[in-house]
Each structure stands twice: as C-alpha cells, then as structure tokens.
Design a protein around this motif. Structure first.
Motif, short mmCIF file in Angstrom:
data_model
loop_
_atom_site.label_atom_id
_atom_site.label_comp_id
_atom_site.label_asym_id
_atom_site.label_seq_id
_atom_site.Cartn_x
_atom_site.Cartn_y
_atom_site.Cartn_z
N SER A 516 0.78 6.17 -5.80
CA SER A 516 0.93 5.00 -4.43
C SER A 516 0.77 3.55 -5.20
O SER A 516 1.52 2.76 -4.69
N LYS A 575 -2.64 14.08 7.93
CA LYS A 575 -2.29 13.03 7.56
C LYS A 575 -2.19 12.68 5.99
O LYS A 575 -1.30 11.77 5.42
N LYS A 576 -3.11 13.18 5.18
CA LYS A 576 -2.74 13.28 3.69
C LYS A 576 -1.72 13.79 3.41
O LYS A 576 -1.21 13.23 2.20
N SER A 579 0.99 11.67 3.80
CA SER A 579 0.95 10.40 3.06
C SER A 579 1.33 10.84 1.50
O SER A 579 2.24 10.08 0.98
#
Length: 1151
Positions: A516, A575-576, A579
């Motif tokens: 990230s 959500k993760k 992501s």
C-alpha cells in the motif's frame, strides 16, 4: 569514461592514431588498477562494457552499490543534519590548524617515550603539525567534541584536530607514521598490560577510535594495505577488550565494531587471505558478544551484527560482480572467488546462521518486553542472513542449471541435470538450503524471532524490508507451517477448518501495508505522507516485486497443504478483501503503458493475485471473493497482450534474460493464472470472449514455440516461455476451460496429433521426474498430482462430454464409470448445456481415439500411476475407466499392463480411495462384458481375494460393483465357473440377494443368473439362492431387480432339471405367477405399451416357459389358481407377451 580518467589519471586507451584507438576500444580489455575499490570497479565495468546491450542502464545504474546511498549513510546524514540544527552551530574555522606554539617543535614528537608522528617535510607524509586549512575544506559531521576526554597525548590531540577537515584527514591518511601513532594505543592492549591500561589506556584508545572514524568519514584511507592493517589492529584490540569481560568497555567495543564496519563498507580493503582472516576473527568475536548479558544499551550487539552484515554483503556483492564480469568480458579472478567461498564455508561450519538467529531472538525478547533498543540489531541480523543466503545462491547459479521442469524437458537436459528416480534434492546449493532450514526452524521455534521479523517489516527501512522479505520468501517455500504463522493461523488448526487469517498484527498484514505504501508513493502531493515515504523508499518497484512473490508463495504453499480458502490471507472482512486485492490490481494496472517489455513487479503482482484466487475452491456464485475479484482482473485484451510480449534487450532482439521472476516463479505464471480465474468464474460469456480473442491457440502456440526453440541446436536464440510447474497447471486448465467455447476450438486444440502429443508430454516420465525433483511450488508429489489432474481433465474432455449421448458404446460400458470426472470436469457441464456441440464432438471421436493410439496416450496415463500417491489416483483411474469402453484403447491399455497383478493389488488395496476401487471394478466389469477375449487378462490379474472382500464390504457401492463384475465375468462363457467355486464366491453372491442395498441386490441377481447360464457346474451351490430370488419377486424392489431374479430362476433350469424340485418347493414358481398376475393389467392395456417394456413381465413369462420343459413344473402350473391369467395374456397387444403365454399353455398341455 570521465570517472575512470579522474581516478586513474588517463583514459583507458590512449594513442595518437585514431585507427589504433578504435582497435583498442573494440578489442582490448580495460585495465583497472589494484587500488580501485570493488564497487567502483564493478560500476565502471558496467558502464564500459563493450556490448551496448549489457551496459548499465536506468534504473539499474542508480541501484548499483557504488551509487546507491545505503541506509546507514542516509541515517548518518539525517542524524548529522539534525544535530547541527539542534545545536545551531556551524563548523568553526581553523579547528584543525596547528597552534602558533607548534611552529618551533622538532620533526618528531615523543610522548612518554613513544614516537608519535613524523612531520619532516622531506618524509613520506606531510608535516601535519604546522598545516592550517581553509574553512572551505570542512565537511559535515565533524563538530568540536566539547565533552570528550582528552588522552594527554599532544600528538593524538593534534591529529584529532587535523582529522576534522577533509584535507587534514586525507593528509593523515597518507602519513604512515601518523597512522602508526593513531594505532599505537590500540596495540598496547595486546602487550599483556591490560590491567594497567584499564584506567589510562581508555582515553587514548577512545581518541584513536575517534580519529579513525574521522578518517573513514573523509574517505582518507584509500590503500587496501592500510585498511587491512587498521582492521587487523581493531580486531585484535576488540578481542582483548572482549576477553576482559567487563561492561565498562561496552561503549568502546561498540565503537570499534562500528569503525570495522565502516572500513569494510566504504574503504573495501583487500580480498585476499587477509580478508578471510578478518572474517574468521570477526565471527569469533561475534560468537562471544552475541550472548553478552551486560550489554544494557544493546550497542555492542547492534554494531557487531552490523559488522557481520557488511562483511557478508561484501561477499555477496563480490560474487555478483564476478558473475557479471564472467558474463560480459569473460575475465574472472579465481583467487578472490576462492576467498569468498572459503569465507562462506567458514560461515557454515562456525554456525553464523545460528548466531544471527540468536541475535533475532534476543532482539525479539527485548521487543516483547516493551523495549526497542535492540530493533536495529534485528534489522542488521536480517541483512546478514539475507546476504549469506544470497551469496550461496549466487554460487549455486554458477553450478546448477536451475531450469523450470518444462524448460529442462524441452531442452533435453535430463542427462545434464543428472536426475535419478531417487533424487529428491534441491536444485539449489545444499549450503543455501541448510541456511534457510536453520532460519526456518528457529522462526518456528521462537515467538521472539517472529516478533523481531514483524517489527523489522514495520521499520519501513528499505534495506531491512528487502532483506526481511527475501528471507521470508525462502522460509515459506519449504514449510507450510511458516505460511500459517505468517498468516496468524493457530498451530493446531485442522487443514479443512477455515478461519480468518492475515489480520492486523500478522506478517501478511505488514506485507500488504508495504504494498500500500509503495502504491501511495506515486502521490504527487509534496506535503503528503506518501511523499515522505517515497523519500525513504528509493525503489518501490523492487519492494513490490519481492513482496508479491512472498504473497504468491504463501498462497501456493497453503494450497498444497490443503488450506483452500483466500480468507486465510485476506481475513473474512469484505472491506479488507477488497482493499488488499485492489492493491495488487493497482500494481498490475500501473504497467498498462509499458508495451514493449514485461515489467517484473507487474508480473509479480499478477502472480500474487492469481495465487490468492487459486485458493478459492467454492462455487463462484456462492463466493464473495469471486465477486470482488472479477472486476479487478485485467481485461481479456490486456492479458492477451501480456502473453504475447517477449522479453527483449535494448536492441529489440529476443533475450533470455528476465524470463523468470525467481528461482521458483515464471514470468508468465501470474498472467496465465488470472486468465484461468477469468475463465473459471466468468461463465460461458467469458469463455466465448477469450476464444474469440484467440487465447486457446495462443496458449498452445506458446507451448509449441517453447518446444521448437528450446529443442533447437546451434548458436541461435532459444526462447523459453518459462512457466513454473504452477504456471503449467494454470495454462492447461485454461485451455481445458476454453474447450466448451465451440466446436472449432475443440477441433483446433484436440483433434490434432501434434497438440495431443504436446499436452501428453507434460505427463511423460521425463517431465514427471523433473517435477518430482522440483523443490519450489508445484513440485514434489503435490505438483505431480496437479499436473496429472490438469492434463487428464483436458484429454478426457470429449469422453466426459459425450458419455450420455445417443449412439455411443453405452451398451458395452457403464455410463457411470469415471464418476470423479463426470462431476468435476468442464466436459460434464457441456453435456447438459450444449447438445449440438456434444453431437459434433461425437462425430470426431473416431479420429480423436486414433490420435490417442498414435501418441500412446493410454500407456502414458497408465504410467502416471507410478508417480502418484494412492490417495491421489482417483482422477487418472477414472480416465482409464472412460477409455476402456473403446476397444482399441482397451487393447492398448491391456498391452501396457493395465491388469498386471502388481498394479491391480496396488489399486485395490485397503489404502486406496473408494472411487479408485469402484472404477477398477468397473474396468474389469466392462472388459468382461465387452469380449471374452479379455478373460485371460482378467484371470491374470488374480482378483479373487479382493472380490471376496468387496462382496462383504461396508460400502454398498463397492458391494454392487463387485456383484456386477462377477456377473459380467460369467457373461460370455463358463471360463470362470471353476474359479468361482474354488474361491467360494457363489455363496457370497447368494447372501447379497438379501443385501440392505437395492443396487447390490439387483446386481447379485444378475451375477447368479450368469453363473447358471452356460452349464450346471454351479447348480448345487446355487440351490440356496432359489428362496432368495423368490422373495425378491414378491418384494418392493425395482422392476429391474425383479427381472434379474426371474432371469436367474430361468437359468437355474436352463441346463438340467437338477433344481426343479427346489424351484417348486421353495415357492419360486408361485412367486413368478404372482409377479405375472401383478403385471397383467398393464399388459392387457393397449395404451400402456411403454410401461410393458419397463416391467419384468416378459422375463417372468420367459422363465415360466423354460420351466415348463420339466414335468414337476408343468404339474404345478396346471394346479395353480393363478394359471388362468396366462390364458388371458394371449390377448395382450404386445406380441412377445402373447407368444410367451401361448408357449406356456402349449407346454402345460403336454402330459
């Protein structure tokens, strides 16, 4: 060229003749002076390479060790700048100048009777005592030591003042006597007067170390001989202090290690025998200080570990530079390489890896206690471990042709690789494997080491990140347990239990965070946090590359261990999941504009993405992962472009360089894996789109291209597609998924002998042997299973697709044979969805079978069983069961030993899965039903004891298939009758007539009927079956069972009247009449003809007609109150029934 001339004083080649100059430049090697550092020499060689395509280019030039700023240099510069700002002072002018009083001193100063400095202007070194320097000569990092204790030696005081400027430091570095004076306090510790020096020797020794540090910082020591001498003295000095074992000396010991590290790192020194001696001495010291109990500050451990790290890094860099030299100029220094090899050998024998793991454990324990003062030691330990592994891998790259199995197969390199059946070893150097094994065991054994690794990743220091990630990549490959630890999974978690993994606080989570950060480094906002991070990470693409390789390796290891779910790495949070997959997709899409070449970090991100998706084994419609992932997978056109891209050099010519991501991962693995995911989850529309894009033929062409070029001889370029075993499986699976895209695709791929040969080569003895020996993902027994499964699914596609189609040889085979393929193959879905294509495939089956015979596919599939574990044999055995229905294939299978006693015993043994046993029984059953010519093969298989056990097996399917096999073995002749009697099979068959399973009862009746058909040899044993058969006629069993029972009763009177009395007395005839009566209403109804065909009435009437040949049976019929029903059946609209009824009435009228 300018850098070379600045260092040497002249260009590499110099002559007055232009033509001579050109000739020198083209042909003559560049000569490098001995006093040139290794890094600078490697840098110049990269720039002055005679082959333009092999010269250093961007960004490799910026990453070269000579140019790239090390983390230590960056840290030192930042600390120095911070101190200057904090103190708000500037470097004062003239701090290094001599005092006015010094002008009249003698050329030689004596302090305590010791000669300290020679200042004679005519001597080798300049007179430093009288020199004054301009403020412009000062350089950052040297400040006035306001709190430093002076030694009392005027010479050392003046030398220290002079060393604080670049000019002064360089003058000192040229003065041998000045250097001798600096080293003298350190030498005194080796004179046996340690106790007397404890008080008075410390200040002068400290001062000597400060001077040396200034000299190193100024780059004043250029002579390798001087560097070696200084390192020698420092090592001896440090050893003397360490042996005293006093915490009072920890600070000065740490300083000494720090200077040694800087000397090795920045000044180089010799690489001869002195370097080996320095290494041995350093390791000896490190083994003593790594377990220091009184090192409260942790400085000794930090600096000593950093020293080991730098020395190992130099070995790795030297070997790498040597390899580059060999590849370009064909010039090498075998002496230097031998020194490095000896140093590595000593590292193994002295247990350096264990010492570094101890350092990690100590650092981790400190971190667990809440202190971070040893975190730097952990970072340095990771750097050292990686340098050690890297050095061994560089050596192994020279000694081993570490080709992927497919490339090795096509290169015909089996003899060169010398792979034997028993060879399961690593293709990398064993020493490297030993180091990795040591670190892996320590990691699994110590929670403290796991914590240390975690915090090393959190440091976000580029060098540490790179080293730690590389270590974890190596450790996770041979051990699925390491992968579980990195995901934060409980150690006792069953393989089939799915839990959330990769949550916060896990190593996996940190790796995704690193990705990230690297993704955010493209943010152009100068005030953003991402911009600051970018300043610390100079080459984010390299971190992306290695981080994604770790993720891919973890996913592949989890899959091979049976953990089939992405949530082990992505958590259960949608959500993760989004992501993390989006981060990988970002690094893939960031390469969209790079057309002429394949960027490694992009290929690595593809591999990580596809490897994680491969963990999804559920139904796509029920999978949240598939819903999240599908929009993130690159478009079909993009994937197609990536597959077509060749790796090229700067001249645009095909290059063999960079055709793999690592020793274990192929450049195109990830692209093919994403293609397979898109096909698997995208449904029929995705398949049609990919087929329209020419993907199936492209994949076949890639395999064929690899075959042609890799097998070619001569000096021409050999292009490998370089798919690892995992990539090969994905490629074959993708081709298989495409087969349902249309008839043209099927013809294009499978109705060509060259393609079938190409695909079947993947499960040849040679390739399977290579896969078995492969030590990376996709290798070993699991890899063999995966590649065989993929090829079987592809080659069996037509057999599965047409299994229930009309006109097939279903009359001679069981359509349920190979059930594993029926339920798990794309061909099974096609049979239900596209009847027209099934018919088209059926029309090509004759040619397809002929291709099988030409290529020898049946024998190849049979040989695969020798490489598989029994628990994995279900799929290839199912394919054998499919092929056996076609007589030409059956013949070839039998010739190749399908029913060899040893193989049959292996496949029918107790350790085999139920599906294997069932399919082997069906193979025997289908062969026996097809032709009595196969009886001899079946007899040779010696299956009688197995049949006995299967007839009483706990599984009803196995009992039913055993009965069916016995029935078909008696179909064509009485060949097996004596064997049935000898092995007491008949009694077991009779017992199965009362089995709790309906299918078993049905096939038991079938077997009994055939056992009585050809002669009366078994009649006496079969006598006991009569009441069982009679009961079945009156039961609620299916009509087929009743028909089989009625047929068996007719055969019991077919060859003699031996059992007529029992037929009557046991109620068999009465049961037959009752069955006729129950079915008569249907038989007399013209509108129920379909029901008549399915009822057992015809067989029952046929049996009664056979029994009427004997007087006892005729008498019973005439006396039965159900006999009139026979007369009424003469009026049946079904001619067969009417004829049987007429025959019965005719025979019963006889006396």
């Amino acid at each position: 060229m300018i850098r070379y001339e600045l260092f040497v004083g002249q260009p590499p080649f110099y002559t007055n003749s232009v033509y001579a100059l050109i000739r020198h430049i083209i042909k003559d090697p560049v000569k490098y002076p001995d006093n040139m550092s290794l890094n600078f020499k490697s840098f110049l060689r990269g720039l002055l390479n005679k082959e333009p395509q092999n010269r250093l280019t961007w960004p490799a030039l910026l990453d070269h060790p000579f140019v790239k700023e090390t983390s230590e240099e960056l840290e030192a510069r930042e600390i120095s700048a911070a101190k200057r700002v904090e103190r708000n002072i500037h470097m004062p002018c003239g701090v290094a100048g001599a005092s006015p009083e010094s002008n009249g001193q003698s050329p030689v100063d004596n302090v305590n009777g010791v000669r300290c400095l020679k200042s004679d202007p005519q001597a080798n070194g300049p007179n430093l005592m009288k020199q004054k320097f301009s403020p412009k000569e000062e350089f950052p990092g040297f400040t006035i030591p306001t709190d430093v204790e002076q030694s009392g030696c005027q010479t050392l005081d003046r030398l220290e003042n002079n060393s604080r400027t670049v000019k002064g430091a360089k003058l000192i570095g040229q003065d041998n006597e000045a250097l001798s004076a600096i080293l003298l306090p350190l030498k005194n510790w080796g004179t046996g007067r340690e106790n007397s020096l404890r008080d008075q020797g410390i200040p002068s020794s400290n001062q000597s170390l400060r001077i040396l540090l200034n000299l190193v910082a100024a780059g004043a020591i250029n002579s390798s001989g001087v560097v070696d001498e200084i390192i020698h003295e420092l090592l001896g000095f440090t050893a003397n202090l360490v042996n005293i074992k006093s915490a009072d000396f920890n600070d000065i010991i740490a300083k000494s290690f720090s200077i040694i590290k800087k000397l090795v790192d920045t000044c180089g020194g010799a690489t001869g025998g002195s370097y080996l001696a320095q290494w041995v001495a350093s390791v000896q010291l490190y083994s003593q200080v790594v377990s220091f109990a009184d090192d409260a500050s942790g400085r000794v451990l930090c600096e000593s570990t950093a020293c080991i790290a730098v020395m190992l890094s130099r070995v790795a860099q030297g070997l790498k530079a040597s390899r580059a030299t060999l590849a370009t100029e064909v010039v090498s220094n075998p002496t230097v390489n031998e020194i490095f090899r000896q140093a590595l050998d000593h590292a193994v024998t002295s247990g350096v890896a264990d010492l570094l793991c101890l350092c990690l454990a100590t650092s981790g324990s400190s971190l667990l206690s809440g202190s971070s003062h040893l975190l730097r030691a952990a970072c340095e330990a990771c750097r050292a471990i990686w340098s050690l592994i890297d050095a061994f891998e560089i050596l192994s790259a020279k000694e081993y042709a570490n080709l992927f199995p497919l490339d090795a197969l096509k290169s015909q390199s089996l003899l060169r690789l010398n792979i034997r059946d028993t060879d399961q070893g690593s293709m990398l150097a064993t020493d490297s494997a030993k180091i990795v094994d040591t670190v892996t065991k320590a990691f699994l054994r110590s929670k403290a080491i796991q914590v240390a690794i975690f915090y090393c990743l959190r440091q976000r220091l580029e060098t540490t990140l790179s080293s730690t990630i590389q270590i974890m990549l190596r450790c996770c490959l041979p051990s699925a347990i390491v992968c579980s630890v990195m995901c934060g999974l409980p150690s006792s978690l069953p393989v089939t239990t799915v839990v959330s993994g990769g949550g916060d606080g896990t190593i996996i989570s940190e790796i995704f965070s690193i990705l990230s950060i690297c993704a955010s480094s493209s943010n152009k906002d100068p005030h953003s946090e991402a911009c600051n991070v970018k300043c610390k990470i100079s080459n984010p693409s390299v971190l992306v590359f290695h981080s994604c390789l770790v993720l891919a390796s973890i996913a592949q290891c989890l899959k091979s261990s049976g953990r089939n779910s992405p949530v082990f790495m992505l958590t259960t949070s949608a959500k993760k999941q989004l992501s993390r997959l989006s981060i990988l997709a970002h690094h893939i899409s960031s390469d969209d504009r790079m057309k002429p070449s394949f960027q490694l970090y992009c290929a690595s991100a593809m591999l990580a993405f596809s490897s994680i998706l491969s963990l999804e084994s559920g139904i796509p419609s029920e999978s949240s992962i598939s819903e999240i992932a599908m929009p993130l997978i690159p478009r079909t056109a993009t994937l197609c472009d990536y597959l077509k891209i060749l790796t090229v050099n700067e001249n645009g010519e095909p290059s063999a360089q960079n055709v793999r991501l690592s020793y274990w991962h192929g450049l195109r693995d990830g692209c093919v894996g994403l293609l397979e995911s898109r096909l698997k989850w995208g449904g029929p529309l995705a398949v049609q789109q990919l087929c329209a894009s020419g993907i199936p033929q492209l994949l076949i062409d890639l395999l064929a291209k690899n075959h042609q070029d890799a097998s070619s001889q001569g000096n021409g370029f050999s292009y490998h597609i370089s798919l690892s075993p995992v990539g090969v499986v994905w490629m074959i699976s993708s081709i298989c998924q495409c087969l349902s895209g249309g008839v043209s695709t099927f013809r294009q791929i499978l109705v060509r002998s060259e393609n079938v040969k190409l695909i079947s080569d993947l499960i040849s003895n040679a390739h399977l042997k290579l896969v078995s020996c492969w030590n990376g993902p996709g290798g070993g027994k699991d890899g063999i299973r995966d590649i065989i499964y993929a090829v079987v699914d592809l080659l069996a596609f037509p057999f599965v697709a047409v299994q229930n189609a009309p006109g097939l040889p279903s009359a001679t085979t069981s359509v349920s044979s190979g059930f594993v393929l029926n339920t798990g193959s794309p061909g099974g879905k096609l049979c239900m969805e596209d009847k027209d294509m099934v018919k088209a495939i059926e029309t090509h089956m004759t040619k397809y079978i002929q291709i099988f015979l030409e290529v020898g596919v049946p024998g190849i599939i049979l040989q695969c069983l020798d490489y598989m574990e029994l628990k994995d044999a279900a799929r290839p055995v199912a394919f054998l069961a499919k092929m056996i229905s076609h007589r030409p294939l059956a013949n070839q299978l039998l010739i190749n030993g399908l029913l060899d006693p040893g193989r049959v015993r292996k496949l029918l043994g107790g350790s085999c899965p139920r599906e294997v046993v069932i399919d082997v029984l069906m193979i025997i059953s289908d062969l026996a039903r097809m032709d009595k010519a196969f009886y001899e093969y079946i007899k040779g298989a010696d299956i009688w004891e197995f049949l006995k056990s299967f007839l009483t097996h706990e599984n009803p399917n196995i009992r039913a298939k055993a009965c069916s096999a016995v029935g078909n073995m008696c179909r064509h002749s009485s060949y097996f009758y004596s064997s049935l009697a000898k092995h007491q099979i008949v009694g077991l068959l009779i017992d199965r007539c009362a089995d709790s399973d309906g299918r078993t009862r049905k096939f038991a009746c079938f077997a009994i009927g055939n056992a009585a058909y050809h002669n009366d040899l078994l009649y006496e044993e079969l006598r006991r079956s009569i009441p069982q058969l009679a009961n079945l006629l009156l039961s609620a069993d299916e009509d087929k069972t009743k028909a089989n029972a009625a047929g068996a009763l007719s055969n019991l009177v077919r060859n003699s009247n031996q059992l007529c009395g029992d037929i009557v007395s046991e109620g068999a005839m009465q049961a037959l009449l009752r069955l006729v009566a129950d079915c008569s209403m249907v038989a007399l109804n013209p509108s129920r003809r379909d029901a008549i065909n399915e009822s057992p009435l015809k067989i029952a009437l046929f049996s009664l007609a056979k029994m009427c040949a004997y007087l006892p049976c005729r008498d019973f019929l005439r006396s039965s109150d159900l006999f009139p029903i026979i007369g009424r059946l003469r009026q049946s609209p079904e001619s067969t029934i009417a004829n049987y009824a007429t025959v019965i009435l005719s025979k019963t009228s006889e006396v």
